[in-house]
Design an enzyme around this catalytic site. Structure first.
Site: not given
Ligand SMILES: NC(=O)c1ccc[n+]([C@@H]2O[C@H](COP(=O)([O-])OP(=O)(O)OC[C@H]3O[C@@H](n4cnc5c(N)ncnc54)[C@H](OP(=O)(O)O)[C@@H]3O)[C@@H](O)[C@H]2O)c1
Length: 281
Positions: A50, A198, A237, A240, A245, A249
């Site tokens: 990251y 999400l 996980i 945000s 938020r 969450n």
């Molecule tokens: N192992 C892997 O290959 C892998 C792959 C992908 C992800 N991950 C891990 O999983 C974590 C989560 O996945 P992700 O970041 O891809 O997606 P996610 O958590 O599904 O979504 C994150 C997005 O949603 C927004 N958000 C968060 N809470 C919200 C709420 N209550 N209302 C509206 N919007 C909201 C965030 O914006 P803001 O930040 O602007 O609030 C961000 O743009 C990653 O950060 C990473 O640590 C691991």
């Protein structure tokens, strides 16, 4: 023992993908992580990938402000890239992650996804790191049932400790793991870390989902998260960088969904009827 004991019994942690990508945002991102820790988040997920180490640096900034004496109560997770996953590469990647994070050990170190390195080599690296006290446990990410079985068989053959977790894409938009992977992991009492719970924010904007959530006093994001962790063997996980938020969450961890609500969700996002290849983001 509770299946989520590795995560300090927390069903909801904090993701950090896309943090640390811009200098101007880093301060606010570290502030958001610190806010999460002060509000009781006990699990932070990050990776060397990251922002090319930038996310780990931002987490390190937050941890420094939080205080070394309180670090023991946290679960800090990072991941080694497949291209670094040789024995020596795994060790070097962990040492570099620890330097960026400013901590002495990781609670969990994951192989980010399967690459070309034989499992034996990565496991030798993980075992050496554990021996030195640099990691408490290891696991994998983006492993479907077949890969997970082969990984666990390799651990057994080498007489090593077991894989502590598998982190995969699991959300209402990606229910595939429910067909086989999730039940198999539950039978092994191995927790599933649900990433992108999400749908990268899409589920928070989902009007039909919000229609089910509103009468329950929930937001669509909270309903999506409560649904993801409903089994007790899953930790979500969400990422945000926005304190409000993060609070929203986190509150989803205490929500228990009744059968009627689950049926209405199933009507919107049906469960898998057959094996689906593991989705990856
Ligand atoms: N192992 C892997 O290959 C892998 C792959 C992908 C992800 N991950 C891990 O999983 C974590 C989560 O996945 P992700 O970041 O891809 O997606 P996610 O958590 O599904 O979504 C994150 C997005 O949603 C927004 N958000 C968060 N809470 C919200 C709420 N209550 N209302 C509206 N919007 C909201 C965030 O914006 P803001 O930040 O602007 O609030 C961000 O743009 C990653 O950060 C990473 O640590 C691991």
């Amino acid at each position: 023992m509770n299946m989520l004991s590795l995560f300090n019994d927390a069903a909801i942690g904090l993701g950090t993908w896309h943090m640390g990508e811009s200098r101007s945002a880093a301060q606010a991102e570290a502030g958001a992580i610190l806010h999460a820790l002060e509000r009781g988040v006990r699990l932070i997920d990050t990776a060397e990938m990251y922002a090319d180490g930038g996310a780990e640096r931002v987490v390190g900034q937050a941890l420094q402000a939080y205080g070394a004496q309180r670090r023991e109560a946290l679960c800090i997770v990072s991941k080694v890239l497949p291209m670094h996953a040789s024995r020596e590469g795994t060790i070097g990647a962990c040492e570099a992650s620890l330097r960026r994070l400013g901590i002495d050990y990781l609670d969990l170190f994951l192989l980010h996804w399967e690459g070309g390195v034989p499992y034996e080599r990565t496991l030798e690296g993980f075992a050496a790191l554990k021996e030195r006290g640099l990691i408490r446990a290891w696991g994998v990410s983006n492993f479907d049932q077949r890969e997970l079985d082969a990984w666990c068989a390799t651990e057994q053959r080498l007489g090593l400790d077991g894989c502590a977790a598998n982190q995969v894409y699991y959300s209402l938009l990606a229910r595939g793991p429910e067909f086989d992977l999730l039940p198999a992991m539950a039978a092994q009492r191995m927790p599933l870390m649900a990433y992108t719970p999400l749908g990268s924010g899409e589920l928070a904007e989902d009007e039909p989902l919000a229609g089910i959530a509103r009468p329950l006093g929930l937001t669509a994001a909270q309903l999506a998260l409560a649904w993801t962790v409903r089994s007790g063997g899953v930790v979500a996980i969400p990422k945000s960088s926005t304190p409000a938020r993060i609070d929203e969450n986190l509150a989803a961890a205490d929500v228990v969904l009744d059968g009627d609500t689950l049926a209405r969700i199933d009507a919107l996002y049906p469960p898998p009827q057959r094996k689906q290849p593991l989705a990856m983001i």
